[in-house]
Design an enzyme around this catalytic site. Sequence first.
Site, mmCIF file in Angstrom:
data_model
loop_
_atom_site.group_PDB
_atom_site.id
_atom_site.type_symbol
_atom_site.label_atom_id
_atom_site.label_comp_id
_atom_site.label_asym_id
_atom_site.label_seq_id
_atom_site.Cartn_x
_atom_site.Cartn_y
_atom_site.Cartn_z
ATOM 1 C CG HIS A 127 2.711 0.479 5.586
ATOM 2 N ND1 HIS A 127 1.433 0.890 5.944
ATOM 3 C CD2 HIS A 127 2.612 0.054 4.301
ATOM 4 C CE1 HIS A 127 0.607 0.700 4.924
ATOM 5 N NE2 HIS A 127 1.304 0.199 3.920
ATOM 6 C CD GLU B 199 0.459 6.422 -3.843
ATOM 7 O OE1 GLU B 199 0.014 6.459 -2.673
ATOM 8 O OE2 GLU B 199 0.026 5.627 -4.714
#
Length: 327
Positions: free
Chosen positions: A129, A60
């Site tokens: 998450h 990322e």
Amino acid sequence: MRTIQFREAIAEAMSEEMRRDESVYLMGEEVAEYNGAYKASKGMLDEFGPKRVIDTPIAELGFAGIAVGSAMNGCRPIVEYMTFNFSLVGIDQIINNAAKMRQMSAGQFPMPMVFRGPTASAGQLGATHSQAFENWFANTPGLKVVVPSNVYDAKGLLKAAIRDNDPVIFMESEQMYGDKGEVPEGEYTIPLGVADIKREGTDVTIVSFGKIIKEAYTAADELQKEGISCEIIDLRTVRPMDYEAILKSVRKTNRLVVLEEAWPFASVASEITYIVQERAFDYLDAPIQRITTADTPAPYSPTLLKEWLPNAQDVIKAVKKVAYKKN
């Protein structure tokens, strides 16, 4: 009007803008060959090819940096994160480069780019998450933050975000990709920074955004049966925030409840509460109530997760509290 899914609205918005402007491209993990982790880029590789729909490694920070550099050189990248929890790996590029480059270059480098993907919880995905970072990004000057709650808004807002000359954080939900809604046959955009009154009311204002606003709709239906009329405002854009829409409603209803799927400390609800008490204090007939998640990491247990998340009953209790009605 025609009915499509949320994921199709996202794909249509990106595809229409890529046809309109060759400088727009999409990059991220599994966006190309796999048609997107949530099938939100289905068919785009076939139409636009691998130079404009780019599969990236699980890196990322790296592909966020590539996007920043390409925006400085005239491109309009769309960066997809499989979830905004993973954006933390690349947050240095978002906060220190994308958000600041326009000012640090004295306007020489506008940063027309979109970082998009799902935010907040989506069932039993565990603490790492299930986080909502709208308030984190909204705290950063230079970023715009958009959190749509339905299909129509998602498409119109994403098209506007792609055309915007500043970096936009566009936050979706894994639990909304299958939602269906109506969109026009023709092109449309929705301006950033404009809230929408989803339901007119006279007794209490409820402000929310994103998928959690559905709990407000459910609560409002139940409260209507008891003679309590709720006005529901969907922020749509967290930053810039449409303060005037909130203030106008509060001046009418004299009561405010804010519903947000995030931790309570330094939340979006905290900002709204401050602005309302500063600019509309004399109109309030009751203290403002905010509803958030519990102030803990998200639990994995389904029983605990249910308690951790805000729900319609929480909204009903808060509304009755500001209306001085017994629960």
